[in-house]
Design a protein around this motif. Structure first.
Motif, PDB file in Angstrom:
ATOM      1  N   LYS A  37      47.324  33.973  34.408  1.00  0.00           N
ATOM      2  CA  LYS A  37      46.137  34.042  35.260  1.00  0.00           C
ATOM      3  C   LYS A  37      45.351  35.316  34.975  1.00  0.00           C
ATOM      4  O   LYS A  37      45.925  36.393  34.834  1.00  0.00           O
ATOM      5  CB  LYS A  37      46.533  33.969  36.732  1.00  0.00           C
ATOM      6  CG  LYS A  37      47.104  32.609  37.135  1.00  0.00           C
ATOM      7  CD  LYS A  37      47.378  32.535  38.625  1.00  0.00           C
ATOM      8  CE  LYS A  37      47.905  31.146  39.012  1.00  0.00           C
ATOM      9  NZ  LYS A  37      48.209  31.050  40.456  1.00  0.00           N
ATOM     10  N   MET A  38      44.000  35.173  34.946  1.00  0.00           N
ATOM     11  CA  MET A  38      43.152  36.308  34.572  1.00  0.00           C
ATOM     12  C   MET A  38      41.930  36.462  35.475  1.00  0.00           C
ATOM     13  O   MET A  38      40.924  37.002  35.046  1.00  0.00           O
ATOM     14  CB  MET A  38      42.668  36.142  33.127  1.00  0.00           C
ATOM     15  CG  MET A  38      43.669  36.526  32.060  1.00  0.00           C
ATOM     16  SD  MET A  38      43.979  38.301  31.929  1.00  0.00           S
ATOM     17  CE  MET A  38      42.438  38.904  31.256  1.00  0.00           C
ATOM     18  N   ASN A  39      41.970  35.977  36.729  1.00  0.00           N
ATOM     19  CA  ASN A  39      40.778  36.179  37.558  1.00  0.00           C
ATOM     20  C   ASN A  39      40.741  37.618  38.072  1.00  0.00           C
ATOM     21  O   ASN A  39      41.737  38.338  38.050  1.00  0.00           O
ATOM     22  CB  ASN A  39      40.699  35.151  38.693  1.00  0.00           C
ATOM     23  CG  ASN A  39      41.772  35.340  39.745  1.00  0.00           C
ATOM     24  OD1 ASN A  39      41.937  36.425  40.295  1.00  0.00           O
ATOM     25  ND2 ASN A  39      42.528  34.285  40.033  1.00  0.00           N
ATOM     26  N   TYR A  40      39.561  38.025  38.558  1.00  0.00           N
ATOM     27  CA  TYR A  40      39.365  39.444  38.865  1.00  0.00           C
ATOM     28  C   TYR A  40      40.137  39.915  40.091  1.00  0.00           C
ATOM     29  O   TYR A  40      40.404  41.116  40.224  1.00  0.00           O
ATOM     30  CB  TYR A  40      37.869  39.755  38.981  1.00  0.00           C
ATOM     31  CG  TYR A  40      37.233  39.802  37.615  1.00  0.00           C
ATOM     32  CD1 TYR A  40      37.453  40.886  36.774  1.00  0.00           C
ATOM     33  CD2 TYR A  40      36.472  38.744  37.136  1.00  0.00           C
ATOM     34  CE1 TYR A  40      36.920  40.925  35.496  1.00  0.00           C
ATOM     35  CE2 TYR A  40      35.930  38.773  35.858  1.00  0.00           C
ATOM     36  CZ  TYR A  40      36.163  39.863  35.048  1.00  0.00           C
ATOM     37  OH  TYR A  40      35.644  39.887  33.781  1.00  0.00           O
ATOM     38  N   ARG A  41      40.513  39.017  40.947  1.00  0.00           N
ATOM     39  CA  ARG A  41      41.358  39.418  42.076  1.00  0.00           C
ATOM     40  C   ARG A  41      42.720  39.902  41.564  1.00  0.00           C
ATOM     41  O   ARG A  41      43.220  40.950  41.986  1.00  0.00           O
ATOM     42  CB  ARG A  41      41.536  38.252  43.055  1.00  0.00           C
ATOM     43  CG  ARG A  41      42.279  38.643  44.328  1.00  0.00           C
ATOM     44  CD  ARG A  41      42.324  37.487  45.323  1.00  0.00           C
ATOM     45  NE  ARG A  41      42.893  37.916  46.589  1.00  0.00           N
ATOM     46  CZ  ARG A  41      42.210  38.470  47.571  1.00  0.00           C
ATOM     47  NH1 ARG A  41      40.915  38.665  47.437  1.00  0.00           N
ATOM     48  NH2 ARG A  41      42.804  38.836  48.691  1.00  0.00           N
ATOM     49  N   TYR A  42      43.309  39.147  40.637  1.00  0.00           N
ATOM     50  CA  TYR A  42      44.594  39.550  40.055  1.00  0.00           C
ATOM     51  C   TYR A  42      44.451  40.836  39.238  1.00  0.00           C
ATOM     52  O   TYR A  42      45.299  41.732  39.310  1.00  0.00           O
ATOM     53  CB  TYR A  42      45.149  38.440  39.160  1.00  0.00           C
ATOM     54  CG  TYR A  42      45.730  37.270  39.908  1.00  0.00           C
ATOM     55  CD1 TYR A  42      46.938  37.376  40.590  1.00  0.00           C
ATOM     56  CD2 TYR A  42      45.075  36.045  39.934  1.00  0.00           C
ATOM     57  CE1 TYR A  42      47.476  36.295  41.282  1.00  0.00           C
ATOM     58  CE2 TYR A  42      45.598  34.958  40.619  1.00  0.00           C
ATOM     59  CZ  TYR A  42      46.798  35.091  41.292  1.00  0.00           C
ATOM     60  OH  TYR A  42      47.318  34.020  41.973  1.00  0.00           O
ATOM     61  N   LEU A  43      43.383  40.912  38.441  1.00  0.00           N
ATOM     62  CA  LEU A  43      43.201  42.084  37.583  1.00  0.00           C
ATOM     63  C   LEU A  43      43.013  43.349  38.414  1.00  0.00           C
ATOM     64  O   LEU A  43      43.526  44.421  38.067  1.00  0.00           O
ATOM     65  CB  LEU A  43      42.005  41.869  36.654  1.00  0.00           C
ATOM     66  CG  LEU A  43      42.079  40.663  35.708  1.00  0.00           C
ATOM     67  CD1 LEU A  43      40.852  40.614  34.806  1.00  0.00           C
ATOM     68  CD2 LEU A  43      43.343  40.698  34.864  1.00  0.00           C
ATOM     69  N   SER A  44      42.283  43.231  39.520  1.00  0.00           N
ATOM     70  CA  SER A  44      42.074  44.378  40.407  1.00  0.00           C
ATOM     71  C   SER A  44      43.377  44.783  41.084  1.00  0.00           C
ATOM     72  O   SER A  44      43.693  45.978  41.199  1.00  0.00           O
ATOM     73  CB  SER A  44      41.022  44.036  41.466  1.00  0.00           C
ATOM     74  OG  SER A  44      39.799  43.699  40.861  1.00  0.00           O
ATOM     75  N   LYS A  45      44.127  43.784  41.542  1.00  0.00           N
ATOM     76  CA  LYS A  45      45.393  44.080  42.215  1.00  0.00           C
ATOM     77  C   LYS A  45      46.364  44.783  41.268  1.00  0.00           C
ATOM     78  O   LYS A  45      47.094  45.693  41.679  1.00  0.00           O
ATOM     79  CB  LYS A  45      46.017  42.798  42.759  1.00  0.00           C
ATOM     80  CG  LYS A  45      47.254  43.041  43.629  1.00  0.00           C
ATOM     81  CD  LYS A  45      47.782  41.761  44.235  1.00  0.00           C
ATOM     82  CE  LYS A  45      48.957  42.047  45.170  1.00  0.00           C
ATOM     83  NZ  LYS A  45      50.085  42.740  44.521  1.00  0.00           N
ATOM     84  N   ASP A  46      46.368  44.379  39.997  1.00  0.00           N
ATOM     85  CA  ASP A  46      47.228  45.053  39.012  1.00  0.00           C
ATOM     86  C   ASP A  46      46.919  46.546  38.940  1.00  0.00           C
ATOM     87  O   ASP A  46      47.827  47.387  38.919  1.00  0.00           O
ATOM     88  CB  ASP A  46      47.008  44.461  37.614  1.00  0.00           C
ATOM     89  CG  ASP A  46      47.530  43.045  37.466  1.00  0.00           C
ATOM     90  OD1 ASP A  46      48.302  42.595  38.332  1.00  0.00           O
ATOM     91  OD2 ASP A  46      47.161  42.399  36.467  1.00  0.00           O
TER      92      ASP A  46
END
Length: 259
Positions: free
Chosen positions: A65-74
């Motif tokens: 998964k690569m949506n911006y919610r996941y990327l920001s949380k990382d």
């Protein structure tokens, strides 16, 4: 997800610093893509610099998964792991800029000093560069290549040598240092964007003069989501403005970090 990171300076992380600058690279890059910028800012500001490998890039974990919610949380998970929670300046190029903008909705307003965005807007892009994807895929499918071979393949599809040489920096030990199948599959998610709540902090957009990523038609989207935004036009540069006009971009970022 805790991401791979590089700290400048690496010998005194635990010494208290006034601010921490978090630098986020673009698609198909890694933490070293903006390393020269990080060294420059550390030398002139004496702030701690954190360069991060976004998921599916560099030495960070892979995930489908690569949506911006996941990327920001990382990124936030990584900063929490490092106990960095306030006095933060975030700099992001391209995809990294979208992550930086998206982070604004998850952090307390007072904890972010400044956000600096390099040549990307808070919008959904409808187009993509098929030539770059096709060139990367040809290299991915071909075994036992050296860098010269990769350059020769890519120049058949990509005319801009700045782009080729930038991508070549992530060709390590005969392979791309990113997960090409996942990034290709998730490419539309990377182009995508969901509106963020209005953020009234300090945010600066640096636009490559010859780039269409911050087109004037996107200004309304920028100011709707970031009412206090300021936009700077960088002459003699395109999407890789930090490479094509390094001195001007670095000195402007230095000035903006002081504001």
């Amino acid at each position: 997800m805790i991401l791979n990171y590089l700290i400048i300076p690496n010998n005194n992380f635990f010494i208290k610093k006034k601010y921490t600058i978090v630098i986020l690279h673009g698609l198909f890059g890694n933490k070293k893509s903006l390393y020269v910028m990080g060294k420059f800012l550390n030398k002139n500001l004496k702030y701690r610099i954190i360069l991060i490998d976004i998921r599916n890039h560099g030495l960070s974990p892979y995930h489908k998964k690569m949506n911006y919610r996941y990327l920001s949380k990382d990124v936030l998970d990584t900063l929490n792991f490092l106990n960095i929670k306030k006095n933060i300046i975030i700099i992001g190029h391209s995809m990294g800029g979208k992550i930086a903008m998206n982070i604004s909705q998850f952090m307390l307003f007072d904890n972010i000093k400044t956000i600096i965005i390099l040549d990307i807007a808070p919008v959904k892009y409808q187009y993509y560069n098929k030539n770059i994807l096709f060139a990367l895929e040809q290299v991915y499918k071909t075994k036992n290549l050296i860098r010269k071979d990769v350059f020769n393949i890519m120049k058949l599809f990509i005319k801009n040598k700045f782009i080729i040489n930038t991508l070549l920096k992530t060709f390590i030990d005969g392979k791309w240092e990113f997960n090409f199948p996942i990034l290709k599959n998730q490419y539309k998610k990377i182009l995508d964007w969901n509106l963020v709540p209005k953020w009234e902090g300090k945010i600066f957009f640096l636009k490559g003069e010859q780039s269409n990523y911050i087109n004037k038609i996107y200004y309304k989207d920028i100011f709707f989501q970031f009412p206090n935004a300021k936009i700077y036009n960088i002459p003699n540069s395109g999407h890789l403005l930090h490479i094509e006009n390094t001195k001007l971009v670095f000195n402007l970022i230095l000035k903006l970090c002081y504001k």
